[in-house]
Design a protein around this motif. Sequence first.
Motif, short mmCIF file in Angstrom:
data_model
loop_
_atom_site.label_atom_id
_atom_site.label_comp_id
_atom_site.label_asym_id
_atom_site.label_seq_id
_atom_site.Cartn_x
_atom_site.Cartn_y
_atom_site.Cartn_z
N ARG A 83 13.74 15.94 -10.07
CA ARG A 83 15.12 15.66 -9.71
C ARG A 83 15.94 16.94 -9.75
NH1 ARG A 83 19.24 11.71 -9.76
NH2 ARG A 83 18.21 9.70 -9.83
N ASP A 97 17.13 10.30 -4.51
CA ASP A 97 17.37 11.47 -5.35
C ASP A 97 16.45 12.64 -5.03
OD1 ASP A 97 15.02 10.43 -6.23
OD2 ASP A 97 15.61 10.20 -8.32
N GLN A 155 13.32 12.74 -5.02
CA GLN A 155 12.04 12.77 -5.73
C GLN A 155 10.91 12.26 -4.85
OE1 GLN A 155 13.29 11.10 -9.87
NE2 GLN A 155 11.88 12.78 -10.22
N ASP A 179 13.62 6.30 -3.01
CA ASP A 179 14.67 6.78 -3.91
C ASP A 179 15.58 7.74 -3.17
OD1 ASP A 179 13.42 5.32 -5.82
OD2 ASP A 179 12.77 7.01 -7.05
#
Length: 376
Positions: free
Chosen positions: A222, A108, A110, A106
């Motif tokens: 996040r 983001d 995370q 991912d």
Amino acid sequence: MSVATDTKPAASQTTSLELSLVLPTYNEAQNLPLVVDLVEKALAGVNWEIIVVDDNSPDGTTKVARELAQTNPRVRAIRRIGRRGLSGACIEGMLSSSAKFVAVMDADLQHDESLLPRMLAALRSGDFDIAVASRHVEGGDVGSGLSAVRSWGSNLANNLARNLLKVTLSDPMSGFFMVARDKVDELAPKLSSQGFKILLDLVASANGTLRIKELPFVFRERQHGESKLDTLVTLDYLGLLVAKLFNDMISVRFLMYSAVGATGVIVHLITLQLLMFAALLPFTTAQLAATVVAMTSNFMLNNQLTYRDRRLKGLAWLRGLLSFYVVCSVGVLANVGVANFIYDAQPLWWFAGAAGAIMGAVWNFVASNAVTWGRS
Ligand code: GDD
Ligand code: MN
């Protein structure tokens, strides 16, 4: 000959590309530069590249990716237009790689990038085909990165995958893994580009032939932007499970469409019954009205679920609904015709009603798939 070699960038001169890291993005303009930075640090000494696959994010993620690519030759970007979907983006990114190994993570923050070297070590050893970052093995944790409903859905989905598909992954919903590139080529034709369960799809499609290494990690929270996966993604996941159970004979989309169709039959029958016994309408009128109600409800559900990736909004929604009506009016004719025919022979309202509705549903799938949600 030597001239051509001289002009090659330094990276490819030393060793061949070992790892492509695919970063699917949708509205991650703020996170992307941070992720690239962290990956750079984590993968020092490895010959790697990043492939950003952006679905034309409105926040300008593609532009950010291009800017990064201009100053960092390890970064390249794919911009997809008119398509949305995590799995599809990951598949395209992986297939565009010519490295020995390919990872998906991912974009983001995370996912813990410090796991990448350990995943790589597992694959380099030759003992494993795929390394998976898992939140459910000893030392791993979902942290507070998931809502309660999502965690519950996630656990349910994990159990189903384990029991139904015999997939021995402790975290089949994980979106963080590294796999041998040649395995991707082998499995790509079997993968579904709809939905988001790319890892489960890979492992299930391989039918137990992948040697799996699981590594624990803690799912971080996040910082910027928001999650694009809502609770509805669980439905995609269930669709994938059933499709895999039936050995890919039927598509996830068709399964979803059928499920929506089934609710349409119920909506239809309830409306029909109300109109006949509460409003005392004659059968033909009631059947016609019930069909319109079921059609509208089917359109809305399909637009919300079955065609999430091509969801119609605003004016396109209205145009879609109208085209759905038009496309289905042929189906309605068949529907009412069949229902009337049966009802005349045998005045069994529910049987006649259901037979008509099913007749219409089959036609609807073929036609609306091409027209209402067809790509222009
Ligand atoms: N290209 C593209 N297209 N990328 C997408 C899309 C899309 O339609 N939807 C999401 N992404 C990207 C996001 O930008 C992000 O980099 C990554 O995919 C994960 O999306 P999130 O929206 O952050 O997902 P999440 O945090 O809710 O879900 C995570 O946990 C799930 C397990 O519960 C992801 O890791 C999932 O893969 C994982 O299954
Ligand atoms: Mn996320």
